[in-house]
Design an enzyme around this catalytic site. Structure first.
Site, PDB file in Angstrom:
ATOM      1  N   ASP A  55     -12.513  -3.189   0.333  1.00 27.31           N
ATOM      2  CA  ASP A  55     -12.033  -4.480  -0.175  1.00 27.31           C
ATOM      3  C   ASP A  55     -13.032  -5.121  -1.132  1.00 27.31           C
ATOM      4  OD1 ASP A  55      -9.644  -4.477   1.273  1.00 27.31           O
ATOM      5  OD2 ASP A  55     -10.550  -5.433   3.005  1.00 27.31           O
ATOM      6  N   GLY A  80     -13.604 -14.121   6.945  1.00 34.22           N
ATOM      7  CA  GLY A  80     -12.889 -13.043   7.621  1.00 34.22           C
ATOM      8  C   GLY A  80     -13.300 -11.689   7.084  1.00 34.22           C
ATOM      9  N   GLY A  81     -12.550 -10.650   7.475  1.00 39.38           N
ATOM     10  CA  GLY A  81     -12.909  -9.290   7.091  1.00 39.38           C
ATOM     11  C   GLY A  81     -13.005  -9.087   5.596  1.00 39.38           C
ATOM     12  N   LYS A 109      -9.392  -5.106  11.322  1.00 35.21           N
ATOM     13  CA  LYS A 109     -10.572  -4.697  10.546  1.00 35.21           C
ATOM     14  C   LYS A 109     -11.874  -4.763  11.337  1.00 35.21           C
ATOM     15  CE  LYS A 109      -8.658  -5.737   5.990  1.00 35.21           C
ATOM     16  NZ  LYS A 109      -8.866  -6.433   4.701  1.00 35.21           N
ATOM     17  N   SER A 123       0.810  -1.224   0.000  1.00 36.82           N
ATOM     18  CA  SER A 123       0.000   0.000   0.000  1.00 36.82           C
ATOM     19  C   SER A 123       0.842   1.272   0.000  1.00 36.82           C
ATOM     20  CB  SER A 123      -0.970  -0.006   1.181  1.00 36.82           C
ATOM     21  OG  SER A 123      -1.931  -1.015   1.014  1.00 36.82           O
ATOM     22  N   GLY A 174     -14.200 -18.185   2.614  1.00 34.44           N
ATOM     23  CA  GLY A 174     -13.711 -17.337   3.688  1.00 34.44           C
ATOM     24  C   GLY A 174     -14.836 -16.616   4.398  1.00 34.44           C
TER      25      GLY A 174
END
Length: 287
Positions: free
Chosen positions: A109, A134-135, A73, A24, A132
């Protein structure tokens, strides 16, 4: 040479643990340089226990915005003053906008992944299989529901949070009309059925990276040329799943595309500018 910081420089950062591997800073600092914006983007290693102190400290220090990665997150949620609709639905945040005295949470995302996928196939009315919970996965399936996806088949290894996740999915169904169902990854019968009727397959787990580099969530024989297969993992750029998909003749979206697209959405929310995506892709990733 690190970017020069002056009193007028807008400062941004990514927080997480680990964070040293993050691309990033390179993406955003390259964007700022191309656009001629006096801004700098840093990386700070921050654990969940430190986040309340660090978040308020960076806001007080005049930071203009933040990104959050694992494991922050969801930890950040009670520390924010406001959430965007998609962040509230996903109950996850990867972007913080400091506006006056307020800290506003957003999640880019999911929208970033869908931006990349929609270059190949529409999301509206699609059936999608996602791996998945998750976040990142929650951001993706929430964004897909908000974009009009018809059905979401979500697979993950069983964990104690499954009952709470099923309640969240029930709420998502009510607010978006997208069918959404959670399955165990070990449920091969439902996995085969889901992949038979899905046009899009998305991996949002750690399979394919690090110690799980040689793993894929999908048996190769279940992937066909009719699928668009996307992977949130960007190191390596070609995961085992994407190699399987290309061998089957499927169109693919790698994690770099999601990474750049979500970064562009964050940058727009902070500065109201359009990131020069094509130039960044060429300069940093060579294509």
């Amino acid at each position: 040479m690190p970017p020069r910081i002056s009193a007028q420089t807008k400062t941004f950062a990514v927080l997480g643990d680990p964070v040293g591997h993050s691309l990033s800073p390179r993406i955003h600092n390259t964007s700022f340089a191309i656009l001629g914006i006096d801004a700098v983007y840093l990386a700070h290693r921050v654990g969940a226990a430190e986040l309340p102190t660090v978040l308020s400290g960076l806001q007080a220090a005049g930071y203009a915005g933040l990104n959050l990665t694992m494991p922050l997150k969801t930890t950040v949620l009670p520390l924010l003053d406001e959430l965007t609709e998609r962040a509230a639905q996903a109950q996850a945040v990867n972007t913080v906008i400091f506006s006056g005295e307020s800290a506003i949470g957003d999640i880019t995302d999911g929208a970033g992944m869908l931006t990349a996928i929609e270059k190949l196939t529409p999301i509206a009315n699609a059936e999608i299989t996602i791996f998945g919970t998750g976040g990142a996965a929650r951001a993706i399936y929430t964004a897909a529901a908000l974009h009009g996806a018809k059905r979401l088949n979500i697979f993950n290894r069983p964990k104690p949070e499954f009952p709470a996740l099923r309640e969240e999915l029930a709420a998502l169904r009510q607010s978006t009309n997208a069918e959404a169902e959670l399955f165990s990854l070990a449920d091969q019968q439902n996995l085969a059925a889901a992949l038979t009727t899905s046009s899009v397959v998305i991996n949002a787990t750690a399979m394919g990276m690090g110690e799980q580099r040689d793993l894929s969530p999908v048996p190769a024989e279940l992937i066909s040329a009719a699928h668009v297969v996307a992977d949130a993992v960007y190191q390596p750029r070609t995961t085992k799943l994407l190699a399987q998909a290309r061998a089957a003749g499927a169109q693919t979206v790698d994690g770099v595309e999601m990474l750049i697209a979500q970064a562009a959405l964050s940058e727009y929310s902070w500065l109201g500018v359009q990131m020069p995506v094509a130039k960044i892709r060429r300069e940093i990733f060579g294509r």
